[in-house]
Design a protein around this motif. Structure first.
Motif, PDB file in Angstrom:
ATOM      1  N   MET A   2      69.228  -1.617  51.041  1.00 40.83           N
ATOM      2  CA  MET A   2      70.189  -0.501  50.077  1.00 40.83           C
ATOM      3  C   MET A   2      71.473  -1.188  49.733  1.00 40.83           C
ATOM      4  O   MET A   2      72.118  -2.103  50.313  1.00 40.83           O
ATOM      5  N   GLU A   3      71.408  -1.104  48.376  1.00 45.50           N
ATOM      6  CA  GLU A   3      72.311  -1.743  47.702  1.00 45.50           C
ATOM      7  C   GLU A   3      73.693  -1.144  47.622  1.00 45.50           C
ATOM      8  O   GLU A   3      74.734  -1.926  47.692  1.00 45.50           O
ATOM      9  N   TYR A   4      73.858  -0.007  47.681  1.00 46.71           N
ATOM     10  CA  TYR A   4      75.318   0.732  47.853  1.00 46.71           C
ATOM     11  C   TYR A   4      75.158   1.883  49.203  1.00 46.71           C
ATOM     12  O   TYR A   4      74.332   2.507  49.348  1.00 46.71           O
ATOM     13  N   ARG A   5      76.081   1.235  49.900  1.00 47.72           N
ATOM     14  CA  ARG A   5      76.154   2.006  51.342  1.00 47.72           C
ATOM     15  C   ARG A   5      76.846   3.183  51.709  1.00 47.72           C
ATOM     16  O   ARG A   5      76.399   3.766  52.411  1.00 47.72           O
ATOM     17  N   TYR A   6      77.955   3.618  50.851  1.00 48.32           N
ATOM     18  CA  TYR A   6      78.374   4.666  51.114  1.00 48.32           C
ATOM     19  C   TYR A   6      78.212   5.861  50.019  1.00 48.32           C
ATOM     20  O   TYR A   6      78.412   5.899  49.016  1.00 48.32           O
ATOM     21  N   ASP A   7      78.009   6.938  50.591  1.00 49.86           N
ATOM     22  CA  ASP A   7      77.585   8.118  49.765  1.00 49.86           C
ATOM     23  C   ASP A   7      79.140   8.858  49.675  1.00 49.86           C
ATOM     24  O   ASP A   7      79.493   9.252  50.741  1.00 49.86           O
ATOM     25  N   THR A   8      79.982   8.818  48.517  1.00 54.66           N
ATOM     26  CA  THR A   8      80.965   9.412  48.555  1.00 54.66           C
ATOM     27  C   THR A   8      81.075  10.604  47.803  1.00 54.66           C
ATOM     28  O   THR A   8      80.555  10.537  46.621  1.00 54.66           O
ATOM     29  N   GLN A   9      81.688  11.824  48.227  1.00 57.83           N
ATOM     30  CA  GLN A   9      81.907  13.043  47.721  1.00 57.83           C
ATOM     31  C   GLN A   9      83.098  13.680  47.763  1.00 57.83           C
ATOM     32  O   GLN A   9      83.708  13.379  48.765  1.00 57.83           O
ATOM     33  N   LEU A  10      83.707  14.353  46.764  1.00 62.71           N
ATOM     34  CA  LEU A  10      84.999  15.043  46.892  1.00 62.71           C
ATOM     35  C   LEU A  10      84.871  16.138  45.792  1.00 62.71           C
ATOM     36  O   LEU A  10      84.330  15.922  44.829  1.00 62.71           O
ATOM     37  N   LEU A  11      86.120  16.661  45.655  1.00 59.77           N
ATOM     38  CA  LEU A  11      86.629  17.510  44.744  1.00 59.77           C
ATOM     39  C   LEU A  11      87.937  17.257  44.292  1.00 59.77           C
ATOM     40  O   LEU A  11      88.659  16.669  45.027  1.00 59.77           O
ATOM     41  N   ILE A  12      88.235  17.008  42.935  1.00 59.77           N
ATOM     42  CA  ILE A  12      89.244  17.065  42.175  1.00 59.77           C
ATOM     43  C   ILE A  12      89.867  18.234  41.723  1.00 59.77           C
ATOM     44  O   ILE A  12      89.042  18.746  40.795  1.00 59.77           O
ATOM     45  N   GLU A  13      90.979  18.688  42.181  1.00 56.54           N
ATOM     46  CA  GLU A  13      91.770  19.665  41.543  1.00 56.54           C
ATOM     47  C   GLU A  13      92.968  19.299  40.495  1.00 56.54           C
ATOM     48  O   GLU A  13      93.748  18.483  41.052  1.00 56.54           O
ATOM     49  N   PHE A  54      83.760   0.654  38.486  1.00 57.49           N
ATOM     50  CA  PHE A  54      83.428   0.695  39.905  1.00 57.49           C
ATOM     51  C   PHE A  54      81.844   0.290  40.045  1.00 57.49           C
ATOM     52  O   PHE A  54      80.923   1.281  39.178  1.00 57.49           O
ATOM     53  N   LYS A  55      81.396  -0.394  40.782  1.00 59.13           N
ATOM     54  CA  LYS A  55      79.955  -0.650  41.134  1.00 59.13           C
ATOM     55  C   LYS A  55      79.575   0.424  42.009  1.00 59.13           C
ATOM     56  O   LYS A  55      79.795   0.829  43.008  1.00 59.13           O
ATOM     57  N   GLY A  56      78.410   0.906  41.637  1.00 64.10           N
ATOM     58  CA  GLY A  56      77.611   2.080  42.155  1.00 64.10           C
ATOM     59  C   GLY A  56      76.379   2.683  41.513  1.00 64.10           C
ATOM     60  O   GLY A  56      76.012   2.112  40.516  1.00 64.10           O
ATOM     61  N   ASP A  57      75.876   3.829  42.051  1.00 59.91           N
ATOM     62  CA  ASP A  57      74.905   4.523  41.422  1.00 59.91           C
ATOM     63  C   ASP A  57      74.882   6.081  41.858  1.00 59.91           C
ATOM     64  O   ASP A  57      75.448   6.169  42.853  1.00 59.91           O
ATOM     65  N   HIS A  82      77.637   6.782  44.872  1.00 62.07           N
ATOM     66  CA  HIS A  82      76.905   5.783  45.871  1.00 62.07           C
ATOM     67  C   HIS A  82      77.929   4.298  45.444  1.00 62.07           C
ATOM     68  O   HIS A  82      77.632   4.056  44.440  1.00 62.07           O
ATOM     69  N   THR A  83      78.454   3.900  46.511  1.00 56.59           N
ATOM     70  CA  THR A  83      79.108   2.696  46.108  1.00 56.59           C
ATOM     71  C   THR A  83      79.724   1.856  47.356  1.00 56.59           C
ATOM     72  O   THR A  83      79.496   2.465  48.492  1.00 56.59           O
ATOM     73  N   ASN A  84      79.968   0.621  47.372  1.00 53.04           N
ATOM     74  CA  ASN A  84      80.478  -0.103  48.491  1.00 53.04           C
ATOM     75  C   ASN A  84      81.701  -0.250  48.635  1.00 53.04           C
ATOM     76  O   ASN A  84      82.407  -0.602  49.640  1.00 53.04           O
ATOM     77  N   GLU A  85      82.573   0.368  47.773  1.00 57.94           N
ATOM     78  CA  GLU A  85      83.923   0.569  47.794  1.00 57.94           C
ATOM     79  C   GLU A  85      84.817   2.001  47.707  1.00 57.94           C
ATOM     80  O   GLU A  85      85.253   2.043  46.598  1.00 57.94           O
ATOM     81  N   PRO A  86      84.156   2.837  48.365  1.00 57.74           N
ATOM     82  CA  PRO A  86      84.837   4.296  48.236  1.00 57.74           C
ATOM     83  C   PRO A  86      86.434   4.419  48.123  1.00 57.74           C
ATOM     84  O   PRO A  86      86.882   5.322  47.506  1.00 57.74           O
ATOM     85  N   TRP A  87      86.935   3.605  48.736  1.00 54.79           N
ATOM     86  CA  TRP A  87      88.222   3.732  48.866  1.00 54.79           C
ATOM     87  C   TRP A  87      88.988   3.631  47.131  1.00 54.79           C
ATOM     88  O   TRP A  87      89.888   4.171  46.957  1.00 54.79           O
ATOM     89  N   LEU A  88      88.271   2.714  46.522  1.00 52.91           N
ATOM     90  CA  LEU A  88      88.541   2.564  44.994  1.00 52.91           C
ATOM     91  C   LEU A  88      88.396   3.583  44.381  1.00 52.91           C
ATOM     92  O   LEU A  88      89.222   3.877  43.365  1.00 52.91           O
ATOM     93  N   VAL A  89      87.105   4.234  44.398  1.00 50.79           N
ATOM     94  CA  VAL A  89      86.997   5.424  43.842  1.00 50.79           C
ATOM     95  C   VAL A  89      87.988   6.716  44.210  1.00 50.79           C
ATOM     96  O   VAL A  89      88.635   7.545  43.525  1.00 50.79           O
TER      97      VAL A  89
END
Length: 82
Positions: free
Chosen positions: A1-12, A29-32, A48-55
């Motif tokens: 698995m190239e990218y470990r974290y599934d990152t989801q959110l809402l921005i208002e 940011f690297k991801g897919d 999907h990224t390895n650095e969700p904190w940056l996103v």
């Protein structure tokens, strides 16, 4: 698995632009599996990224972020809670 974290959110926010957000994320940011949908007041983001904190940091600079989910897909693949 190239990218470990599934990152989801809402921005208002105000004056949000899904194309600008999409382009910024893909260029910084690297991801897919990026999905950015919504309107100028509310955006749903999935990445999907390895650095969700940056996103998360970038998205927080655009407005209020909430409904944040960061799941470890590696743990899920091993049958563990993500």
């Amino acid at each position: 698995m190239e990218y470990r974290y599934d990152t989801q959110l809402l921005i208002e926010g105000h004056g949000l632009d899904e194309d600008d957000i999409h382009d910024h994320i893909t260029s910084h940011f690297k991801g897919d599996c990026l999905l950015v949908v919504g309107d100028e007041d509310l955006i749903k983001l999935h990445y999907h990224t390895n650095e969700p904190w940056l996103v998360l940091e970038y998205c927080a600079s655009l407005g209020e972020i909430f409904d944040i989910v960061v799941e470890d897909m590696d743990r899920q693949a091993r049958g563990l809670k993500g």
